[in-house]
Design a protein around this motif. Structure first.
Motif, PDB file in Angstrom:
ATOM      1  N   LEU A  18       0.829  -1.214   0.000  1.00  0.00           N
ATOM      2  CA  LEU A  18       0.000   0.000   0.000  1.00  0.00           C
ATOM      3  C   LEU A  18       0.862   1.261   0.000  1.00  0.00           C
ATOM      4  CD1 LEU A  18      -2.866  -1.043   2.434  1.00  0.00           C
ATOM      5  CD2 LEU A  18      -2.921  -0.903  -0.061  1.00  0.00           C
ATOM      6  N   GLY A  19       1.994   1.219   0.679  1.00  0.00           N
ATOM      7  CA  GLY A  19       2.901   2.363   0.668  1.00  0.00           C
ATOM      8  C   GLY A  19       3.446   2.629  -0.723  1.00  0.00           C
ATOM      9  N   ARG A  20       3.820   1.568  -1.426  1.00  0.00           N
ATOM     10  CA  ARG A  20       4.338   1.731  -2.791  1.00  0.00           C
ATOM     11  C   ARG A  20       3.249   2.247  -3.724  1.00  0.00           C
ATOM     12  NH1 ARG A  20       8.659   0.004  -5.932  1.00  0.00           N
ATOM     13  NH2 ARG A  20       8.120  -0.576  -8.050  1.00  0.00           N
ATOM     14  N   LYS A  21       2.040   1.707  -3.604  1.00  0.00           N
ATOM     15  CA  LYS A  21       0.931   2.176  -4.447  1.00  0.00           C
ATOM     16  C   LYS A  21       0.604   3.645  -4.154  1.00  0.00           C
ATOM     17  CE  LYS A  21      -0.489  -1.088  -7.126  1.00  0.00           C
ATOM     18  NZ  LYS A  21      -0.367  -0.930  -8.555  1.00  0.00           N
ATOM     19  N   GLY A  22       0.647   4.025  -2.882  1.00  0.00           N
ATOM     20  CA  GLY A  22       0.396   5.416  -2.518  1.00  0.00           C
ATOM     21  C   GLY A  22       1.471   6.341  -3.055  1.00  0.00           C
ATOM     22  N   TRP A  23       2.720   5.899  -2.996  1.00  0.00           N
ATOM     23  CA  TRP A  23       3.848   6.684  -3.512  1.00  0.00           C
ATOM     24  C   TRP A  23       3.701   6.893  -5.013  1.00  0.00           C
ATOM     25  CZ3 TRP A  23       7.257   9.734  -1.496  1.00  0.00           C
ATOM     26  CH2 TRP A  23       8.414  10.048  -2.163  1.00  0.00           C
ATOM     27  N   GLN A  24       3.317   5.837  -5.728  1.00  0.00           N
ATOM     28  CA  GLN A  24       3.117   5.944  -7.179  1.00  0.00           C
ATOM     29  C   GLN A  24       1.926   6.837  -7.504  1.00  0.00           C
ATOM     30  OE1 GLN A  24       2.878   1.861  -8.389  1.00  0.00           O
ATOM     31  NE2 GLN A  24       5.099   1.604  -8.431  1.00  0.00           N
ATOM     32  N   ALA A  25       0.853   6.726  -6.725  1.00  0.00           N
ATOM     33  CA  ALA A  25      -0.318   7.577  -6.952  1.00  0.00           C
ATOM     34  C   ALA A  25       0.014   9.042  -6.699  1.00  0.00           C
ATOM     35  CB  ALA A  25      -1.468   7.129  -6.052  1.00  0.00           C
ATOM     36  N   PHE A  26       0.842   9.309  -5.691  1.00  0.00           N
ATOM     37  CA  PHE A  26       1.260  10.681  -5.414  1.00  0.00           C
ATOM     38  C   PHE A  26       2.046  11.248  -6.592  1.00  0.00           C
ATOM     39  CE2 PHE A  26       4.902  13.258  -3.950  1.00  0.00           C
ATOM     40  CZ  PHE A  26       4.207  14.386  -3.567  1.00  0.00           C
ATOM     41  N   HIS A  27       2.987  10.477  -7.118  1.00  0.00           N
ATOM     42  CA  HIS A  27       3.783  10.942  -8.249  1.00  0.00           C
ATOM     43  C   HIS A  27       2.904  11.165  -9.488  1.00  0.00           C
ATOM     44  CE1 HIS A  27       7.315   9.833  -5.894  1.00  0.00           C
ATOM     45  NE2 HIS A  27       7.989  10.608  -6.721  1.00  0.00           N
ATOM     46  N   LYS A  28       1.952  10.298  -9.686  1.00  0.00           N
ATOM     47  CA  LYS A  28       1.050  10.457 -10.840  1.00  0.00           C
ATOM     48  C   LYS A  28       0.192  11.711 -10.680  1.00  0.00           C
ATOM     49  CE  LYS A  28      -2.242   7.904 -13.634  1.00  0.00           C
ATOM     50  NZ  LYS A  28      -2.999   6.655 -13.793  1.00  0.00           N
ATOM     51  N   ALA A  29      -0.227  11.992  -9.447  1.00  0.00           N
ATOM     52  CA  ALA A  29      -1.073  13.161  -9.197  1.00  0.00           C
ATOM     53  C   ALA A  29      -0.336  14.469  -9.455  1.00  0.00           C
ATOM     54  CB  ALA A  29      -1.602  13.122  -7.764  1.00  0.00           C
ATOM     55  N   GLY A  31       2.298  14.730 -11.485  1.00  0.00           N
ATOM     56  CA  GLY A  31       2.849  14.730 -12.836  1.00  0.00           C
ATOM     57  C   GLY A  31       4.306  14.358 -12.938  1.00  0.00           C
ATOM     58  N   ILE A  32       4.784  13.536 -12.014  1.00  0.00           N
ATOM     59  CA  ILE A  32       6.180  13.094 -12.035  1.00  0.00           C
ATOM     60  C   ILE A  32       6.206  11.614 -12.398  1.00  0.00           C
ATOM     61  CG2 ILE A  32       8.273  12.770 -10.671  1.00  0.00           C
ATOM     62  CD1 ILE A  32       7.255  14.957  -8.819  1.00  0.00           C
ATOM     63  N   SER A  33       7.148  11.236 -13.264  1.00  0.00           N
ATOM     64  CA  SER A  33       7.338   9.827 -13.581  1.00  0.00           C
ATOM     65  C   SER A  33       8.494   9.294 -12.744  1.00  0.00           C
ATOM     66  CB  SER A  33       7.669   9.636 -15.064  1.00  0.00           C
ATOM     67  OG  SER A  33       6.610  10.080 -15.859  1.00  0.00           O
ATOM     68  N   PRO A  34       8.215   8.445 -11.757  1.00  0.00           N
ATOM     69  CA  PRO A  34       9.287   7.934 -10.910  1.00  0.00           C
ATOM     70  C   PRO A  34      10.294   7.123 -11.718  1.00  0.00           C
ATOM     71  CG  PRO A  34       7.137   7.362  -9.997  1.00  0.00           C
ATOM     72  CD  PRO A  34       6.914   7.941 -11.347  1.00  0.00           C
ATOM     73  N   GLY A  35      11.557   7.331 -11.442  1.00  0.00           N
ATOM     74  CA  GLY A  35      12.609   6.573 -12.101  1.00  0.00           C
ATOM     75  C   GLY A  35      13.018   7.096 -13.457  1.00  0.00           C
ATOM     76  N   VAL A  36      12.393   8.179 -13.924  1.00  0.00           N
ATOM     77  CA  VAL A  36      12.722   8.740 -15.231  1.00  0.00           C
ATOM     78  C   VAL A  36      13.355  10.109 -15.013  1.00  0.00           C
ATOM     79  CG1 VAL A  36      11.804   9.516 -17.436  1.00  0.00           C
ATOM     80  CG2 VAL A  36      10.803   7.536 -16.312  1.00  0.00           C
ATOM     81  N   LEU A  37      14.589  10.258 -15.441  1.00  0.00           N
ATOM     82  CA  LEU A  37      15.285  11.535 -15.313  1.00  0.00           C
ATOM     83  C   LEU A  37      15.317  12.227 -16.659  1.00  0.00           C
ATOM     84  CD1 LEU A  37      18.308  10.459 -13.113  1.00  0.00           C
ATOM     85  CD2 LEU A  37      16.258  11.625 -12.380  1.00  0.00           C
ATOM     86  N   THR A  38      15.088  13.513 -16.659  1.00  0.00           N
ATOM     87  CA  THR A  38      15.148  14.301 -17.885  1.00  0.00           C
ATOM     88  C   THR A  38      16.281  15.306 -17.742  1.00  0.00           C
ATOM     89  OG1 THR A  38      12.759  14.108 -18.145  1.00  0.00           O
ATOM     90  CG2 THR A  38      13.865  15.808 -19.428  1.00  0.00           C
ATOM     91  N   TYR A  39      17.244  15.203 -18.613  1.00  0.00           N
ATOM     92  CA  TYR A  39      18.373  16.111 -18.595  1.00  0.00           C
ATOM     93  C   TYR A  39      18.199  17.150 -19.697  1.00  0.00           C
ATOM     94  CZ  TYR A  39      20.630  12.721 -15.574  1.00  0.00           C
ATOM     95  OH  TYR A  39      20.920  11.892 -14.543  1.00  0.00           O
ATOM     96  N   GLN A  40      18.601  18.376 -19.396  1.00  0.00           N
ATOM     97  CA  GLN A  40      18.590  19.436 -20.388  1.00  0.00           C
ATOM     98  C   GLN A  40      20.027  19.753 -20.741  1.00  0.00           C
ATOM     99  OE1 GLN A  40      16.330  22.707 -18.881  1.00  0.00           O
ATOM    100  NE2 GLN A  40      14.411  21.592 -18.939  1.00  0.00           N
TER     101      GLN A  40
END
Length: 67
Positions: A18-29, A31-40
């Motif tokens: 449930l903690g992992r699902k909540g963490w993923q739901a928070f990131h989705k809410a 607008g962050i994709s966990p584990g994906v880094l965007t470099y400029q």
């Protein structure tokens, strides 16, 4: 005794799930994709001269009321 150990294991697994699902739901809410880094990639190094800072304008009448 084995019942208590089983309940403890089930509780621990459920908490992590449930903690992992909540963490993923928070990131989705937000607008962050966990584990994906965007470099400029910048051609020139970033310096303070290239940053555009907003100038804060203060009204002196409001400042007098604060003093």
């Amino acid at each position: 005794m084995s019942i208590l150990i089983g309940i403890g294991i089930v509780t621990t697994v459920t908490t992590f799930y449930l903690g992992r699902k909540g963490w993923q739901a928070f990131h989705k809410a937000v607008g962050i994709s966990p584990g994906v880094l965007t470099y400029q990639d910048y051609d020139a190094p970033l310096s303070l001269a290239t940053l555009r800072l907003q100038q804060l304008t203060l009204n002196k009448q409001h400042l007098k009321k604060l003093a």
